[in-house]
Design a protein around this motif. Structure first.
Motif, short mmCIF file in Angstrom:
data_model
loop_
_atom_site.label_atom_id
_atom_site.label_comp_id
_atom_site.label_asym_id
_atom_site.label_seq_id
_atom_site.Cartn_x
_atom_site.Cartn_y
_atom_site.Cartn_z
N THR A 157 19.37 -17.99 -86.28
CA THR A 157 20.37 -18.91 -85.71
C THR A 157 21.77 -18.67 -86.27
N LEU A 158 21.89 -17.85 -87.30
CA LEU A 158 23.18 -17.66 -87.96
C LEU A 158 24.03 -16.64 -87.23
N PRO A 159 25.32 -16.96 -87.07
CA PRO A 159 26.22 -15.97 -86.46
C PRO A 159 26.43 -14.81 -87.43
N ASN A 160 26.68 -13.64 -86.91
CA ASN A 160 26.96 -12.45 -87.71
C ASN A 160 25.78 -11.98 -88.55
N LEU A 161 24.56 -12.42 -88.23
CA LEU A 161 23.38 -11.96 -88.96
C LEU A 161 22.33 -11.51 -87.96
N THR A 162 21.92 -10.26 -88.07
CA THR A 162 20.85 -9.75 -87.22
C THR A 162 19.64 -9.42 -88.09
N VAL A 163 18.46 -9.64 -87.54
CA VAL A 163 17.21 -9.34 -88.23
C VAL A 163 16.45 -8.33 -87.39
N GLU A 164 15.94 -7.31 -88.05
CA GLU A 164 15.15 -6.30 -87.35
C GLU A 164 13.89 -6.03 -88.17
N ARG A 165 12.77 -5.92 -87.47
CA ARG A 165 11.48 -5.67 -88.12
C ARG A 165 10.52 -5.12 -87.09
N CYS A 166 9.36 -4.70 -87.53
CA CYS A 166 8.34 -4.21 -86.59
C CYS A 166 7.85 -5.38 -85.74
N ASP A 167 7.42 -5.08 -84.53
CA ASP A 167 6.96 -6.14 -83.62
C ASP A 167 5.47 -6.41 -83.75
N LYS A 168 4.83 -5.77 -84.72
CA LYS A 168 3.39 -5.95 -84.92
C LYS A 168 3.11 -6.03 -86.41
N ASN A 169 2.15 -6.84 -86.78
CA ASN A 169 1.70 -6.92 -88.17
C ASN A 169 0.56 -5.92 -88.35
N TYR A 170 0.73 -4.99 -89.27
CA TYR A 170 -0.29 -3.97 -89.50
C TYR A 170 -1.24 -4.33 -90.64
N GLY A 171 -0.98 -5.41 -91.32
CA GLY A 171 -1.86 -5.85 -92.39
C GLY A 171 -1.61 -5.11 -93.69
N PHE A 172 -2.59 -5.15 -94.57
CA PHE A 172 -2.48 -4.51 -95.87
C PHE A 172 -2.71 -3.01 -95.74
N ILE A 179 17.73 -13.15 -99.09
CA ILE A 179 18.18 -14.14 -98.11
C ILE A 179 19.36 -14.93 -98.67
N GLY A 180 19.30 -15.29 -99.94
CA GLY A 180 20.42 -15.98 -100.57
C GLY A 180 21.69 -15.16 -100.51
N LEU A 181 21.59 -13.88 -100.78
CA LEU A 181 22.76 -12.99 -100.70
C LEU A 181 23.27 -12.91 -99.27
N ALA A 182 22.35 -12.85 -98.31
CA ALA A 182 22.74 -12.81 -96.89
C ALA A 182 23.48 -14.08 -96.50
N LEU A 183 22.98 -15.23 -96.93
CA LEU A 183 23.63 -16.50 -96.60
C LEU A 183 25.05 -16.57 -97.17
N ARG A 184 25.20 -16.12 -98.40
CA ARG A 184 26.53 -16.11 -99.02
C ARG A 184 27.48 -15.21 -98.24
N ALA A 185 26.99 -14.05 -97.83
CA ALA A 185 27.83 -13.11 -97.09
C ALA A 185 28.24 -13.68 -95.73
N VAL A 186 27.29 -14.27 -95.01
CA VAL A 186 27.60 -14.87 -93.71
C VAL A 186 28.61 -16.01 -93.91
N GLY A 187 28.41 -16.80 -94.95
CA GLY A 187 29.34 -17.89 -95.24
C GLY A 187 30.75 -17.40 -95.53
N ALA A 188 30.86 -16.17 -96.01
CA ALA A 188 32.17 -15.58 -96.31
C ALA A 188 32.74 -14.81 -95.11
N GLY A 189 32.05 -14.92 -93.96
CA GLY A 189 32.54 -14.29 -92.74
C GLY A 189 32.12 -12.83 -92.56
N MET A 190 31.19 -12.38 -93.35
CA MET A 190 30.73 -11.00 -93.25
C MET A 190 29.62 -10.84 -92.22
N LYS A 191 29.48 -9.62 -91.74
CA LYS A 191 28.41 -9.27 -90.81
C LYS A 191 27.25 -8.71 -91.62
#
Length: 110
Positions: free
Chosen positions: A51-66, A19-31
């Protein structure tokens, strides 16, 4: 530059580092495209990332547990979700691609 960062270990900090790397990249104008494997519940970091521009998050829509509690049907559904995520990840035109918990999914053949 084509650099690869791999964060691994038994404990906390891998997602936080990503997440820290993602924030730095978004701050530098990267997608940035942030893909989370093995996770389906909504987590607090998503509140900010979404809420951040140029950042998309994708994940499963269900929690499958352990993994040790999953039925074979749940594992099959998770594999299908992960396959969709990885296909979308490499079809996404971004400057930084983060595959959070990819090594865990790979390790468990998911």
């Amino acid at each position: 530059m084509g650099l690869i960062h791999i964060y691994c270990g038994d404990g906390k900090g891998k997602t936080t580092a990503s997440i820290g790397l993602a924030l730095r990249a978004v701050g530098a104008g990267m997608k940035v495209h942030f893909v989370q494997f093995m996770k389906g519940n909504h987590s607090s970091e998503l509140n900010v990332l979404e809420t951040l521009p140029n950042l998309t998050v994708e994940r499963c829509d269900k929690n499958y547990g352990f993994t040790f509690n999953m039925s074979q049907d749940e594992k099959t559904a998770l594999i299908q979700c992960h396959n969709r995520l990885i296909k979308n990840a490499f079809n996404n035109n971004c400057d930084l691609l983060i595959l959070d918990e990819f090594n865990t999914a790979y390790h468990y053949n998911l």
